[in-house]
Scaffold this motif. Structure first.
Motif, PDB file in Angstrom:
ATOM      1  N   VAL A  57     -10.047  18.142  -4.568  1.00  0.00           N
ATOM      2  CA  VAL A  57     -10.672  19.461  -4.641  1.00  0.00           C
ATOM      3  C   VAL A  57     -11.374  19.651  -5.973  1.00  0.00           C
ATOM      4  CG1 VAL A  57     -10.006  21.492  -3.385  1.00  0.00           C
ATOM      5  CG2 VAL A  57      -8.247  19.967  -4.259  1.00  0.00           C
ATOM      6  N   ASN A  58     -12.583  20.092  -5.878  1.00  0.00           N
ATOM      7  CA  ASN A  58     -13.383  20.385  -7.066  1.00  0.00           C
ATOM      8  C   ASN A  58     -13.627  19.170  -7.957  1.00  0.00           C
ATOM      9  OD1 ASN A  58     -14.153  23.110  -6.933  1.00  0.00           O
ATOM     10  ND2 ASN A  58     -12.039  23.707  -7.314  1.00  0.00           N
ATOM     11  N   ARG A  59     -13.260  18.016  -7.476  1.00  0.00           N
ATOM     12  CA  ARG A  59     -13.557  16.802  -8.228  1.00  0.00           C
ATOM     13  C   ARG A  59     -14.220  15.768  -7.344  1.00  0.00           C
ATOM     14  NH1 ARG A  59      -8.952  15.047 -12.293  1.00  0.00           N
ATOM     15  NH2 ARG A  59     -10.671  13.695 -12.863  1.00  0.00           N
ATOM     16  N   GLY A  60     -14.671  16.203  -6.201  1.00  0.00           N
ATOM     17  CA  GLY A  60     -15.488  15.339  -5.347  1.00  0.00           C
ATOM     18  C   GLY A  60     -14.768  14.124  -4.801  1.00  0.00           C
ATOM     19  N   TYR A  61     -15.494  13.059  -4.672  1.00  0.00           N
ATOM     20  CA  TYR A  61     -14.994  11.864  -4.013  1.00  0.00           C
ATOM     21  C   TYR A  61     -14.846  10.713  -4.988  1.00  0.00           C
ATOM     22  CZ  TYR A  61     -16.326  14.499   0.090  1.00  0.00           C
ATOM     23  OH  TYR A  61     -16.424  15.469   1.044  1.00  0.00           O
ATOM     24  N   SER A  62     -13.884   9.854  -4.693  1.00  0.00           N
ATOM     25  CA  SER A  62     -13.741   8.639  -5.489  1.00  0.00           C
ATOM     26  C   SER A  62     -13.396   7.494  -4.552  1.00  0.00           C
ATOM     27  CB  SER A  62     -12.646   8.827  -6.544  1.00  0.00           C
ATOM     28  OG  SER A  62     -11.475   9.319  -5.948  1.00  0.00           O
ATOM     29  N   VAL A  63     -13.719   6.301  -4.965  1.00  0.00           N
ATOM     30  CA  VAL A  63     -13.438   5.123  -4.163  1.00  0.00           C
ATOM     31  C   VAL A  63     -11.943   4.844  -4.199  1.00  0.00           C
ATOM     32  CG1 VAL A  63     -13.876   2.669  -3.889  1.00  0.00           C
ATOM     33  CG2 VAL A  63     -15.697   4.181  -4.663  1.00  0.00           C
ATOM     34  N   ARG A  64     -11.392   4.531  -3.071  1.00  0.00           N
ATOM     35  CA  ARG A  64      -9.958   4.276  -3.002  1.00  0.00           C
ATOM     36  C   ARG A  64      -9.604   3.073  -3.876  1.00  0.00           C
ATOM     37  NH1 ARG A  64      -5.600   5.659   0.817  1.00  0.00           N
ATOM     38  NH2 ARG A  64      -6.874   7.317   1.664  1.00  0.00           N
ATOM     39  N   PRO A  65      -8.666   3.264  -4.772  1.00  0.00           N
ATOM     40  CA  PRO A  65      -8.342   2.161  -5.686  1.00  0.00           C
ATOM     41  C   PRO A  65      -7.800   0.944  -4.948  1.00  0.00           C
ATOM     42  CG  PRO A  65      -6.817   4.004  -5.932  1.00  0.00           C
ATOM     43  CD  PRO A  65      -7.918   4.474  -5.065  1.00  0.00           C
ATOM     44  N   LEU A  66      -7.987  -0.200  -5.537  1.00  0.00           N
ATOM     45  CA  LEU A  66      -7.580  -1.469  -4.933  1.00  0.00           C
ATOM     46  C   LEU A  66      -6.096  -1.680  -5.182  1.00  0.00           C
ATOM     47  CD1 LEU A  66      -8.724  -3.772  -3.404  1.00  0.00           C
ATOM     48  CD2 LEU A  66      -9.583  -4.759  -5.507  1.00  0.00           C
ATOM     49  N   ASP A  67      -5.298  -1.220  -4.226  1.00  0.00           N
ATOM     50  CA  ASP A  67      -3.860  -1.148  -4.430  1.00  0.00           C
ATOM     51  C   ASP A  67      -3.147  -2.180  -3.557  1.00  0.00           C
ATOM     52  OD1 ASP A  67      -1.222  -0.330  -4.716  1.00  0.00           O
ATOM     53  OD2 ASP A  67      -1.434   1.180  -3.137  1.00  0.00           O
ATOM     54  N   PRO A  68      -2.411  -3.099  -4.154  1.00  0.00           N
ATOM     55  CA  PRO A  68      -1.747  -4.159  -3.376  1.00  0.00           C
ATOM     56  C   PRO A  68      -0.903  -3.614  -2.238  1.00  0.00           C
ATOM     57  CG  PRO A  68      -1.523  -4.587  -5.709  1.00  0.00           C
ATOM     58  CD  PRO A  68      -2.166  -3.237  -5.586  1.00  0.00           C
ATOM     59  N   LYS A  69      -0.125  -2.616  -2.529  1.00  0.00           N
ATOM     60  CA  LYS A  69       0.743  -2.047  -1.496  1.00  0.00           C
ATOM     61  C   LYS A  69      -0.068  -1.588  -0.289  1.00  0.00           C
ATOM     62  CE  LYS A  69       4.103   0.803   0.230  1.00  0.00           C
ATOM     63  NZ  LYS A  69       5.331   0.422   0.904  1.00  0.00           N
ATOM     64  N   ARG A  70      -1.199  -0.935  -0.552  1.00  0.00           N
ATOM     65  CA  ARG A  70      -1.985  -0.433   0.562  1.00  0.00           C
ATOM     66  C   ARG A  70      -2.621  -1.569   1.342  1.00  0.00           C
ATOM     67  NH1 ARG A  70      -3.406   4.236   2.374  1.00  0.00           N
ATOM     68  NH2 ARG A  70      -2.398   5.119   0.556  1.00  0.00           N
ATOM     69  N   VAL A  71      -3.115  -2.570   0.631  1.00  0.00           N
ATOM     70  CA  VAL A  71      -3.719  -3.709   1.319  1.00  0.00           C
ATOM     71  C   VAL A  71      -2.686  -4.376   2.217  1.00  0.00           C
ATOM     72  CG1 VAL A  71      -4.774  -5.958   1.011  1.00  0.00           C
ATOM     73  CG2 VAL A  71      -5.411  -4.075  -0.488  1.00  0.00           C
ATOM     74  N   LEU A  72      -1.502  -4.501   1.692  1.00  0.00           N
ATOM     75  CA  LEU A  72      -0.425  -5.069   2.501  1.00  0.00           C
ATOM     76  C   LEU A  72      -0.192  -4.239   3.749  1.00  0.00           C
ATOM     77  CD1 LEU A  72       2.027  -7.250   1.311  1.00  0.00           C
ATOM     78  CD2 LEU A  72       3.285  -5.299   2.206  1.00  0.00           C
ATOM     79  N   THR A  73      -0.162  -2.936   3.546  1.00  0.00           N
ATOM     80  CA  THR A  73       0.000  -2.011   4.671  1.00  0.00           C
ATOM     81  C   THR A  73      -1.083  -2.220   5.716  1.00  0.00           C
ATOM     82  OG1 THR A  73       1.074  -0.346   3.300  1.00  0.00           O
ATOM     83  CG2 THR A  73      -0.060   0.433   5.256  1.00  0.00           C
ATOM     84  N   LEU A  74      -2.305  -2.373   5.268  1.00  0.00           N
ATOM     85  CA  LEU A  74      -3.417  -2.545   6.192  1.00  0.00           C
ATOM     86  C   LEU A  74      -3.310  -3.869   6.938  1.00  0.00           C
ATOM     87  CD1 LEU A  74      -6.295  -1.135   3.963  1.00  0.00           C
ATOM     88  CD2 LEU A  74      -5.370  -0.103   6.039  1.00  0.00           C
ATOM     89  N   TYR A  75      -2.955  -4.909   6.213  1.00  0.00           N
ATOM     90  CA  TYR A  75      -2.767  -6.213   6.861  1.00  0.00           C
ATOM     91  C   TYR A  75      -1.691  -6.130   7.927  1.00  0.00           C
ATOM     92  CZ  TYR A  75      -5.588  -9.774   4.495  1.00  0.00           C
ATOM     93  OH  TYR A  75      -6.613 -10.572   4.074  1.00  0.00           O
ATOM     94  N   GLU A  76      -0.624  -5.486   7.563  1.00  0.00           N
ATOM     95  CA  GLU A  76       0.504  -5.354   8.477  1.00  0.00           C
ATOM     96  C   GLU A  76       0.097  -4.601   9.735  1.00  0.00           C
ATOM     97  OE1 GLU A  76       4.677  -4.810   6.730  1.00  0.00           O
ATOM     98  OE2 GLU A  76       4.053  -2.807   7.334  1.00  0.00           O
TER      99      GLU A  76
END
Lengths: 239, 239
Positions: free
Chosen positions: B68-87
């Motif tokens: 909010v009020n700070r617009g958009y940012s690129v999702r950080p390259l997070d190992p945990k999330r990548v693992l989640t996506l692979y899974e």
DNA sequence: GGACGCAGATGTGAATACACTTCTAGCAAG
DNA sequence: CTTGCTAGAAGTGTATTCACATCTGCGTCC
């Protein structure tokens, strides 16, 4: 109780998003119907800009369809698609369940079992179908959260919203009696770390009513064009 | 060949959507970086309105984060999330595969096998990692389509886009040799209608590199902050 | 010397204004 | 009576403008 004074949620787009989603999910906006932006914006008390942002997100999530130069329309109530969503949901929940079976602590499983047991005390009549449905969704979502896979939970939430109307129709036929017991049984299998048994039960738990979807959709149409109590209730909550 | 004259695709928002998605997927916009709307809009030759619609959709799909009020940012390259996506991807593909095993015709399976066999002839060096990745994604997507479940295909496509950068990193290490053979083997199991064997193979096929994700992400950071050939290539395609 | 506070600048959120496409109603020609 | 054409209306897509929140740097007060 009312948190508006301390939370003037900076973005009216978010509010509008919730409101329009509720309308689409409950088919207060009728399936196939084209959305008139100026009219809807006026009735929601905002300009077209935040409304369009909301419509955009809803289209990206599959609640609406966007057509060039013809704006947005509510996704038609299509048996084939509902079947597809049910199927996807079943697969997703079974997959999350298998992960949960490896990862969930005994304590977490017990806590969820307590929740499921409590839900059993809810009245089971036609009037409370919405509350029952909400409890059911909460159970399934909590279970999915035990998979420790945020993306799966996210997808499940979205899927649940998209089939909520149909499930509400289904719930009103008092099918619930067995539901709660199956929840507890699934948890018992998980507690015993018997993933296969839990998965099999979950699969049938969800897929059981697949062959009745056409009927449910027929009933859904009747509801939409003759009253729609769900839309009325949801409006009370959101607006 | 060029269809621009007859297709001036009425919506610049769609074009912008593709362009920004390419930027986010290839990390031409750096992870965690905040997006300046006026600047980006100017560089894309449009106003903020269609750009914001694109950003909205991308945020809804998980490529960006909105604050909010700070617009958009690129999702950080997070190992945990990548693992989640692979899974998630592994689960989704195995699920789709099981459905495909029941539903796909022999002809469709043979056609896909022909495609996979053809892909084997592609060169395997570092330069062609992107083409190889594209072929791989096409194979998996085609296979998922045989499940006849449109929503699963949709999700798979989105997931693939979100992990494309990491997979590209992975591909460049010449792991491919075995990949194509496994594709053919999976199809052979399907052709024999042996769902369990196919599913097991698919599971390992995808999950094999799970434990190396942290390394891949490390390599990814190096790439992002020192050259990023993928971003350069993707820009050539889109812009 | 450090912390707080206060403009000015920067940037996002929302509303308005404008352009262009699609739909509709009415008229004219066959 | 039907079909085709043509303004006008209606509605979406985009640009521009306005409002407001956050950030920055400098000055002042303690």
């Amino acid at each position: 109780m009312n948190d508006e004074p301390q939370t003037p949620p900076s973005r009216s787009a978010d509010r509008v998003y919730d409101q329009v989603k509720a309308m689409a999910v409950t088919y207060r906006l009728r399936p196939g119907e084209r959305v008139n932006e100026v009219e809807l914006a006026r009735s929601l008390g905002v300009s077209r800009t935040p409304l369009r942002e909301a419509l955009n997100r809803l289209a990206a999530e599959g609640f609406l369809i966007a057509t060039v130069n013809r704006g947005y329309s509510v996704r038609p109530l299509d048996p084939k698609r509902v079947l597809t969503l049910y199927e996807y949901r079943a697969m997703l929940e079974v997959g999350a369940l298998r992960l949960a079976c490896e990862r969930a602590s005994d304590e977490a499983l017990d806590a969820l079992a307590a929740f499921a047991a409590r839900s059993r005390d809810e009245p089971d009549d036609d009037e409370h179908a919405l509350e029952l449905l909400t409890l059911d969704e909460q159970f399934h979502e909590s279970l999915a959260r035990l998979s420790d896979n945020e993306e799966m939970v996210r997808s499940l939430r979205s899927l649940n919203e998209r089939v909520r109307f149909i499930r509400w129709i289904d719930m009103r036929k008092g099918r619930r009696s067995s539901t709660q017991d199956e929840h507890l049984m699934i948890l018992r299998h998980l507690r015993a770390r018997d993933a296969d048994a839990a998965a099999a039960l979950m699969q049938t738990h969800i897929a059981r009513r697949l062959d009745q979807i056409t009927d449910m959709i027929r009933a859904g149409f009747a509801e939409i064009y003759t009253g729609n109590a769900l839309a009325a209730k949801a409006m009370g909550e959101v607006a």
